[in-house]
Design a protein around this motif. Sequence first.
Motif, short mmCIF file in Angstrom:
data_model
loop_
_atom_site.label_atom_id
_atom_site.label_comp_id
_atom_site.label_asym_id
_atom_site.label_seq_id
_atom_site.Cartn_x
_atom_site.Cartn_y
_atom_site.Cartn_z
N VAL A 149 1.18 -51.31 -67.88
CA VAL A 149 0.00 -50.46 -67.79
C VAL A 149 0.10 -49.69 -66.48
O VAL A 149 0.30 -50.30 -65.42
CB VAL A 149 -1.32 -51.27 -67.83
N VAL A 150 -0.02 -48.38 -66.57
CA VAL A 150 -0.07 -47.54 -65.38
C VAL A 150 -1.37 -46.77 -65.38
O VAL A 150 -1.96 -46.51 -66.44
CB VAL A 150 1.14 -46.57 -65.28
N THR A 151 -1.83 -46.42 -64.19
CA THR A 151 -2.98 -45.53 -64.06
C THR A 151 -2.51 -44.27 -63.35
O THR A 151 -1.52 -44.29 -62.61
CB THR A 151 -4.12 -46.19 -63.26
N TYR A 152 -3.21 -43.18 -63.60
CA TYR A 152 -2.87 -41.91 -62.95
C TYR A 152 -4.08 -40.99 -63.00
O TYR A 152 -5.04 -41.22 -63.74
CB TYR A 152 -1.65 -41.24 -63.60
N VAL A 153 -4.03 -39.95 -62.19
CA VAL A 153 -5.06 -38.92 -62.18
C VAL A 153 -4.46 -37.65 -62.79
O VAL A 153 -3.35 -37.24 -62.43
CB VAL A 153 -5.57 -38.65 -60.75
N GLU A 154 -5.20 -37.07 -63.71
CA GLU A 154 -4.79 -35.83 -64.36
C GLU A 154 -5.80 -34.74 -64.02
O GLU A 154 -6.98 -34.86 -64.35
CB GLU A 154 -4.75 -36.03 -65.87
N LYS A 155 -5.32 -33.71 -63.34
CA LYS A 155 -6.18 -32.56 -63.00
C LYS A 155 -5.77 -31.40 -63.90
O LYS A 155 -4.58 -31.06 -63.97
CB LYS A 155 -6.02 -32.17 -61.54
#
Length: 142
Positions: free
Chosen positions: A95-101
């Motif tokens: 599981v990875v988390t990330y920010v998408e703009k």
Amino acid sequence: MSLPATLFDRASAEVIALHRFFVQWYNRATADAADFSLFERAMGPGMHMIPPSGAALDRDQVIGHVRANRGAFDNDFAIEIADIRLSWQAGNAIVVTYVEKQRRAGEATARRASALFTENPSAPNGVEWRHLHETWMQAAND
């Protein structure tokens, strides 16, 4: 082409590649050059998504939505991915988390995502999407 060595590196590469695909697919001027089969191959069996709206989408709905929005923007759609982090890993799952703009027709939005991947050597980056959950963030005014 050799794949990155670690599962985290492969998942990170997949997050970046998928969003590059979206930019190409959704912009009218570049949509013809986008390889939709790479997107389909990256979506694992039983994949599901919860977008910021809270809807629950299965793999077919996700693929159908993306397919239907080909060329929806006139070169005014961009995505930036940031802050990819390892959240959990066991065996061949991560599981990875990330920010998408995103910038769509001059409007900026941001979302935080958590994504579950499993290894699949035949997927474009050696991993396939199994679950994606996104939530809205307050967009930065940059």
